[in-house]
Write an enzyme that holds these catalytic residues in place. Structure first.
Site, PDB file in Angstrom:
ATOM      1  N   GLU A  12       5.043   2.733   5.724  1.00  0.00           N
ATOM      2  CA  GLU A  12       4.698   3.291   4.410  1.00  0.00           C
ATOM      3  C   GLU A  12       4.174   4.727   4.497  1.00  0.00           C
ATOM      4  O   GLU A  12       4.248   5.487   3.536  1.00  0.00           O
ATOM      5  CB  GLU A  12       3.637   2.419   3.724  1.00  0.00           C
ATOM      6  CG  GLU A  12       4.121   1.050   3.254  1.00  0.00           C
ATOM      7  CD  GLU A  12       4.858   1.099   1.922  1.00  0.00           C
ATOM      8  OE1 GLU A  12       5.238   2.207   1.476  1.00  0.00           O
ATOM      9  OE2 GLU A  12       5.077   0.021   1.342  1.00  0.00           O
ATOM     10  N   GLY A  15      -7.771  -3.893   2.438  1.00  0.00           N
ATOM     11  CA  GLY A  15      -8.844  -3.923   3.432  1.00  0.00           C
ATOM     12  C   GLY A  15      -8.233  -3.963   4.816  1.00  0.00           C
ATOM     13  O   GLY A  15      -7.013  -3.981   4.961  1.00  0.00           O
ATOM     14  N   ASP A  43     -10.144   0.083   6.459  1.00  0.00           N
ATOM     15  CA  ASP A  43      -8.692   0.058   6.676  1.00  0.00           C
ATOM     16  C   ASP A  43      -8.242   1.276   7.489  1.00  0.00           C
ATOM     17  O   ASP A  43      -7.328   1.186   8.318  1.00  0.00           O
ATOM     18  CB  ASP A  43      -7.990   0.032   5.305  1.00  0.00           C
ATOM     19  CG  ASP A  43      -6.641  -0.651   5.377  1.00  0.00           C
ATOM     20  OD1 ASP A  43      -6.251  -1.088   6.473  1.00  0.00           O
ATOM     21  OD2 ASP A  43      -5.971  -0.735   4.333  1.00  0.00           O
ATOM     22  N   ALA A  85      -1.251  -8.376   9.444  1.00  0.00           N
ATOM     23  CA  ALA A  85      -0.632  -9.692   9.285  1.00  0.00           C
ATOM     24  C   ALA A  85      -0.618 -10.461  10.610  1.00  0.00           C
ATOM     25  O   ALA A  85      -0.787 -11.684  10.632  1.00  0.00           O
ATOM     26  CB  ALA A  85       0.789  -9.516   8.770  1.00  0.00           C
ATOM     27  N   SER A 131      -6.609  -5.383   7.553  1.00  0.00           N
ATOM     28  CA  SER A 131      -5.968  -6.700   7.679  1.00  0.00           C
ATOM     29  C   SER A 131      -4.543  -6.574   8.194  1.00  0.00           C
ATOM     30  O   SER A 131      -3.637  -6.273   7.419  1.00  0.00           O
ATOM     31  CB  SER A 131      -5.941  -7.380   6.310  1.00  0.00           C
ATOM     32  OG  SER A 131      -5.464  -6.481   5.327  1.00  0.00           O
ATOM     33  N   SER A 146      -0.429  -1.665  13.965  1.00  0.00           N
ATOM     34  CA  SER A 146      -0.040  -0.796  12.846  1.00  0.00           C
ATOM     35  C   SER A 146       1.352  -0.213  13.079  1.00  0.00           C
ATOM     36  O   SER A 146       1.594   0.470  14.069  1.00  0.00           O
ATOM     37  CB  SER A 146      -1.060   0.341  12.687  1.00  0.00           C
ATOM     38  OG  SER A 146      -0.502   1.362  11.889  1.00  0.00           O
ATOM     39  N   LYS A 186       0.841  -1.197   0.000  1.00  0.00           N
ATOM     40  CA  LYS A 186       0.000   0.000   0.000  1.00  0.00           C
ATOM     41  C   LYS A 186       0.874   1.245   0.000  1.00  0.00           C
ATOM     42  O   LYS A 186       1.583   1.500   0.981  1.00  0.00           O
ATOM     43  CB  LYS A 186      -0.899   0.003   1.236  1.00  0.00           C
ATOM     44  CG  LYS A 186      -1.929  -1.118   1.228  1.00  0.00           C
ATOM     45  CD  LYS A 186      -2.622  -1.270   2.548  1.00  0.00           C
ATOM     46  CE  LYS A 186      -3.624  -2.414   2.513  1.00  0.00           C
ATOM     47  NZ  LYS A 186      -4.141  -2.750   3.841  1.00  0.00           N
ATOM     48  N   LYS A 201      -4.400   6.146   3.984  1.00  0.00           N
ATOM     49  CA  LYS A 201      -4.770   5.894   5.397  1.00  0.00           C
ATOM     50  C   LYS A 201      -3.530   5.793   6.284  1.00  0.00           C
ATOM     51  O   LYS A 201      -3.587   6.069   7.482  1.00  0.00           O
ATOM     52  CB  LYS A 201      -5.664   4.659   5.512  1.00  0.00           C
ATOM     53  CG  LYS A 201      -5.106   3.374   4.913  1.00  0.00           C
ATOM     54  CD  LYS A 201      -4.405   2.489   5.892  1.00  0.00           C
ATOM     55  CE  LYS A 201      -3.663   1.383   5.209  1.00  0.00           C
ATOM     56  NZ  LYS A 201      -2.913   0.505   6.075  1.00  0.00           N
TER      57      LYS A 201
HETATM   58  N1  LIG Z   1       2.099  -6.201   7.623  1.00  0.00           N
HETATM   59  C1  LIG Z   1       0.816  -5.984   7.432  1.00  0.00           C
HETATM   60  O1  LIG Z   1      -0.021  -6.267   8.292  1.00  0.00           O
HETATM   61  C2  LIG Z   1       0.336  -5.439   6.129  1.00  0.00           C
HETATM   62  C3  LIG Z   1      -1.022  -5.484   5.831  1.00  0.00           C
HETATM   63  C4  LIG Z   1      -1.452  -4.955   4.622  1.00  0.00           C
HETATM   64  C5  LIG Z   1      -0.555  -4.395   3.752  1.00  0.00           C
HETATM   65  N2  LIG Z   1       0.767  -4.370   4.073  1.00  0.00           N
HETATM   66  C6  LIG Z   1       1.668  -3.780   3.088  1.00  0.00           C
HETATM   67  O2  LIG Z   1       2.474  -4.807   2.526  1.00  0.00           O
HETATM   68  C7  LIG Z   1       3.757  -4.283   2.157  1.00  0.00           C
HETATM   69  C8  LIG Z   1       4.842  -5.148   2.790  1.00  0.00           C
HETATM   70  O3  LIG Z   1       4.695  -5.022   4.195  1.00  0.00           O
HETATM   71  P1  LIG Z   1       5.252  -6.100   5.217  1.00  0.00           P
HETATM   72  O4  LIG Z   1       4.640  -5.747   6.520  1.00  0.00           O
HETATM   73  O5  LIG Z   1       5.091  -7.492   4.700  1.00  0.00           O
HETATM   74  O6  LIG Z   1       6.793  -5.709   5.221  1.00  0.00           O
HETATM   75  P2  LIG Z   1       7.998  -6.527   5.864  1.00  0.00           P
HETATM   76  O7  LIG Z   1       9.056  -5.532   6.110  1.00  0.00           O
HETATM   77  O8  LIG Z   1       7.516  -7.384   6.987  1.00  0.00           O
HETATM   78  O9  LIG Z   1       8.451  -7.527   4.695  1.00  0.00           O
HETATM   79  C9  LIG Z   1       8.921  -7.120   3.433  1.00  0.00           C
HETATM   80  C10 LIG Z   1       9.719  -8.280   2.837  1.00  0.00           C
HETATM   81  O10 LIG Z   1      10.088  -7.931   1.509  1.00  0.00           O
HETATM   82  C11 LIG Z   1      11.390  -8.445   1.279  1.00  0.00           C
HETATM   83  N3  LIG Z   1      11.993  -7.738   0.154  1.00  0.00           N
HETATM   84  C12 LIG Z   1      12.485  -6.486   0.109  1.00  0.00           C
HETATM   85  N4  LIG Z   1      12.944  -6.203  -1.126  1.00  0.00           N
HETATM   86  C13 LIG Z   1      12.692  -7.293  -1.889  1.00  0.00           C
HETATM   87  C14 LIG Z   1      12.925  -7.621  -3.253  1.00  0.00           C
HETATM   88  N5  LIG Z   1      13.472  -6.737  -4.103  1.00  0.00           N
HETATM   89  N6  LIG Z   1      12.567  -8.846  -3.697  1.00  0.00           N
HETATM   90  C15 LIG Z   1      12.016  -9.742  -2.850  1.00  0.00           C
HETATM   91  N7  LIG Z   1      11.761  -9.514  -1.551  1.00  0.00           N
HETATM   92  C16 LIG Z   1      12.102  -8.283  -1.084  1.00  0.00           C
HETATM   93  C17 LIG Z   1      12.110  -8.192   2.604  1.00  0.00           C
HETATM   94  O11 LIG Z   1      13.286  -8.991   2.735  1.00  0.00           O
HETATM   95  C18 LIG Z   1      11.022  -8.567   3.605  1.00  0.00           C
HETATM   96  O12 LIG Z   1      11.081  -9.925   3.972  1.00  0.00           O
HETATM   97  C19 LIG Z   1       3.755  -2.830   2.628  1.00  0.00           C
HETATM   98  O13 LIG Z   1       3.392  -1.996   1.564  1.00  0.00           O
HETATM   99  C20 LIG Z   1       2.671  -2.789   3.683  1.00  0.00           C
HETATM  100  O14 LIG Z   1       2.078  -1.518   3.829  1.00  0.00           O
HETATM  101  C21 LIG Z   1       1.246  -4.877   5.227  1.00  0.00           C
END
Ligand SMILES: NC(=O)c1ccc[n+]([C@@H]2O[C@H](COP(=O)([O-])OP(=O)(O)OC[C@H]3O[C@@H](n4cnc5c(N)ncnc54)[C@H](O)[C@@H]3O)[C@@H](O)[C@H]2O)c1
Length: 333
Positions: free
Chosen positions: A280, A134, A243, A138, A136, A253, A103, A190
């Site tokens: 983000e 939405g 969200d 993790a 959510s 968050s 996001k 958001k």
């Molecule tokens: N964590 C949540 O609850 C959640 C929920 C919804 C949306 N998001 C969105 O999802 C996205 C990721 O968040 P996250 O919490 O999983 O982050 P995170 O930091 O937990 O994980 C990101 C992963 O991406 C990997 N990575 C980085 N560069 C890479 C590349 N070039 N190729 C392959 N892998 C690579 C990293 O090693 C890491 O394991 C963000 O935009 C976040 O806003 C997260």
């Protein structure tokens, strides 16, 4: 079905767990070797220190990951999105359905993620694009806690295809939508208000202030929606208000956590360096602030967060300036 996940962090493995529980085969590519090792050897999400199904496998080889399936789910922070897409397009030999679960908005261009995919993936390899969004976190999804989100694509059949993959009748419900612009904008914006919500909580303000922030945040989102020609109605959705509420009120968050520390007097850079996971809201705030300036939009909360983060303004001063603004009618533009 077989599904490739690019990014084995919190959200990648949260969604991977849902897919695996829905009996799909999941292969994760992550460019950090320790993430891949933890998945294959310990069946653990490193960032959350949570167990994941043993059926989820991981690889260091992007080529192996891309050739594994015709559906590729991207879950990397938006800061590294372009380099992650590049590594995938380098080894693409057939069309794929791309799903994105990150996001954000690119600060330099104000491009949404679907626009970045469209720019970077050759049309003959881009079978379709769907975004998952939405309320959510993790932390809850990985434990199998009830979650309801939306699969959005300009092509409703592609949204339905993704709904079919993730939806189950136990704990993970998926709606479809075709409002891609609205969903992507809402999902990104958001996070700015989550930062703000954490900030005011860190400063010791209460629930009244938080509810006001969420409401006035929604007004700022609406102004950007109108300027972008997005459907304002779609703020009333899981990826919209849903969200926004969860991210402004949940301890999970990261944006809220970062804001809380800054509000509590912690140094901004120290706070961000200490976060093991992505915040983000910072990049999106930069994008939204400049967009507001360019389009002459009055976005007081976004401007205050921008000043705190990028101009090192004391949060106390930013708060005071917000309250000293002229009195207004609630519906005034
Ligand atoms: N964590 C949540 O609850 C959640 C929920 C919804 C949306 N998001 C969105 O999802 C996205 C990721 O968040 P996250 O919490 O999983 O982050 P995170 O930091 O937990 O994980 C990101 C992963 O991406 C990997 N990575 C980085 N560069 C890479 C590349 N070039 N190729 C392959 N892998 C690579 C990293 O090693 C890491 O394991 C963000 O935009 C976040 O806003 C997260």
């Amino acid at each position: 079905m077989k599904i490739t996940i690019i990014g084995g962090g919190s959200w990648g493995l949260g969604l991977g767990t849902v897919l695996s529980q829905n009996k799909h085969d999941v292969l994760v590519y992550d460019n950090a070797p320790k993430i891949v090792d933890k998945i294959n050897q310990k069946h653990i999400c490193l960032q959350l220190n949570e167990s994941i199904p043993k059926t989820i496998k991981a690889t260091n080889s992007v080529k192996e990951a891309v050739s594994f399936s015709d559906i590729i789910l991207f879950v990397v922070p938006t800061k590294v999105l372009r380099s992650a897409i590049n590594s995938v397009t380098d080894v693409l030999t057939s069309p794929k359905l791309f799903i994105n679960a990150a996001k954000g908005i690119e600060p330099e261009t104000f491009m949404r993620i679907s626009e970045i995919f469209e720019e970077m993936v050759q049309p003959n390899y881009l079978r379709g694009f769907v975004t998952l969004s939405g309320p959510s976190h993790a932390e809850e999804v990985i434990k199998g806690m009830t979650t309801v989100i939306t699969a959005t694509s300009l092509n409703e059949n592609h949204a339905k295809e993704v709904q079919e993959l993730f939806h189950n009748s136990v704990n993970f419900r998926v709606y479809t939508s075709t409002d891609l612009k609205g969903v992507e904008l809402a999902g990104a914006l958001k996070n700015i208000f989550a930062l703000a919500s954490g900030l005011i909580a860190g400063k010791g303000l209460g629930d009244n202030a938080r509810a006001a922030l969420i409401t006035r945040g929604l007004v700022e989102m609406k102004k950007i929606f109108q300027a972008e020609g997005a459907n304002v109605q779609s703020l009333m959705s899981l990826p919209g208000i849903g969200d926004l509420i969860v991210t402004c009120t949940s301890k999970h968050s990261r944006n809220f956590q970062a804001g809380y520390k800054i509000g509590n007097g912690k140094d901004l850079e120290e706070t961000l360096n200490a976060m093991t996971m992505v915040v983000e809201g910072i990049r999106t705030c930069e994008a939204a602030y400049h967009y507001g300036q360019k389009n002459n939009l009055d976005l007081p909360i976004i401007s205050a967060i921008y000043d705190i983060v990028f101009n090192k303004m004391d949060p106390e001063k930013a708060y005071k300036e917000l309250f000293e603004r002229e009195k207004k009618n609630e519906y005034a533009i």
